[in-house]
Design a protein around this motif. Structure first.
Motif, PDB file in Angstrom:
ATOM      1  N   MET A   1       0.787  -1.137  -0.051  1.00 62.24           N
ATOM      2  CA  MET A   1      -0.052  -0.032   0.219  1.00 62.24           C
ATOM      3  C   MET A   1       0.867   1.273   0.150  1.00 62.24           C
ATOM      4  O   MET A   1       1.799   1.359   0.820  1.00 62.24           O
ATOM      5  N   PRO A   2       0.877   2.267  -0.858  1.00 59.31           N
ATOM      6  CA  PRO A   2       1.511   3.465  -0.990  1.00 59.31           C
ATOM      7  C   PRO A   2       1.261   4.307   0.348  1.00 59.31           C
ATOM      8  O   PRO A   2       0.228   4.268   0.996  1.00 59.31           O
ATOM      9  N   LYS A   3       2.195   4.723   0.740  1.00 51.79           N
ATOM     10  CA  LYS A   3       2.174   5.712   1.848  1.00 51.79           C
ATOM     11  C   LYS A   3       1.424   7.242   1.529  1.00 51.79           C
ATOM     12  O   LYS A   3       2.052   7.725   0.419  1.00 51.79           O
ATOM     13  N   THR A   4       0.539   7.389   2.314  1.00 45.05           N
ATOM     14  CA  THR A   4      -0.172   8.605   1.946  1.00 45.05           C
ATOM     15  C   THR A   4       0.488   9.956   2.799  1.00 45.05           C
ATOM     16  O   THR A   4       0.960   9.822   3.739  1.00 45.05           O
ATOM     17  N   VAL A   5       0.985  11.057   2.094  1.00 43.55           N
ATOM     18  CA  VAL A   5       1.634  12.089   2.599  1.00 43.55           C
ATOM     19  C   VAL A   5       0.547  13.248   3.123  1.00 43.55           C
ATOM     20  O   VAL A   5      -0.109  13.610   2.144  1.00 43.55           O
ATOM     21  N   LEU A   6       0.666  13.771   4.116  1.00 46.66           N
ATOM     22  CA  LEU A   6      -0.177  14.726   4.510  1.00 46.66           C
ATOM     23  C   LEU A   6       0.939  16.213   4.548  1.00 46.66           C
ATOM     24  O   LEU A   6       1.886  15.951   4.389  1.00 46.66           O
ATOM     25  N   PRO A   7      -0.015  17.177   4.412  1.00 48.42           N
ATOM     26  CA  PRO A   7       0.738  18.572   4.315  1.00 48.42           C
ATOM     27  C   PRO A   7       1.604  18.532   5.537  1.00 48.42           C
ATOM     28  O   PRO A   7       1.178  17.954   6.730  1.00 48.42           O
ATOM     29  N   GLN A   8       2.733  19.487   5.370  1.00 46.87           N
ATOM     30  CA  GLN A   8       3.312  19.660   6.689  1.00 46.87           C
ATOM     31  C   GLN A   8       2.855  20.305   7.845  1.00 46.87           C
ATOM     32  O   GLN A   8       2.972  19.911   8.718  1.00 46.87           O
ATOM     33  N   ASN A   9       2.286  21.329   7.578  1.00 45.71           N
ATOM     34  CA  ASN A   9       1.269  22.076   8.512  1.00 45.71           C
ATOM     35  C   ASN A   9      -0.497  21.886   8.379  1.00 45.71           C
ATOM     36  O   ASN A   9      -1.114  22.680   7.775  1.00 45.71           O
ATOM     37  N   LEU A  10      -0.744  20.519   8.903  1.00 39.25           N
ATOM     38  CA  LEU A  10      -2.150  19.978   8.696  1.00 39.25           C
ATOM     39  C   LEU A  10      -3.134  20.885   9.338  1.00 39.25           C
ATOM     40  O   LEU A  10      -4.141  21.216   8.710  1.00 39.25           O
TER      41      LEU A  10
END
Length: 100
Positions: A1-10
């Motif tokens: 499963m590919p890793k989901t990247v969240l914004p730096q400043n969520l």
């Protein structure tokens, strides 16, 4: 499963979402937490009641707290209040600290 990247400043990114999208996100998050057997962080550690910052004050009624404050303002000594009303010096001190 590919890793989901969240914004730096969520937190800042969430400020730009509409109320509808925030509610949808909350529902999806709750569902995923349930699926994983996790609980939301606010449920894990319930903060102490804001209305009673000093636990010892929970033993006193609002009337007693008001009486303590007004008596001290009128010049009655804490020791006299303690004897007269059968309350501890710690309770009197907690009322005075909470009032400031």
């Amino acid at each position: 499963m590919p890793k989901t990247v969240l914004p730096q400043n969520l937190a800042v990114s969430l400020q730009h979402l509409s109320e509808h999208d925030i509610l949808r996100l909350e529902e999806a998050l709750a569902t995923e937490l349930d699926r994983r057997g996790l609980t939301a962080s606010k449920e894990k550690t319930k903060p102490q009641s804001k209305s009673v910052p000093y636990p010892i004050l929970s033993q006193l009624t609002r009337s007693q707290i008001g009486l303590i404050r007004s008596s001290i303002q009128a010049g009655v000594k804490p020791a006299a209040l303690s004897r007269q009303f059968g309350i501890t010096r710690a309770q009197i001190t907690a009322v005075l600290k909470a009032g400031t």
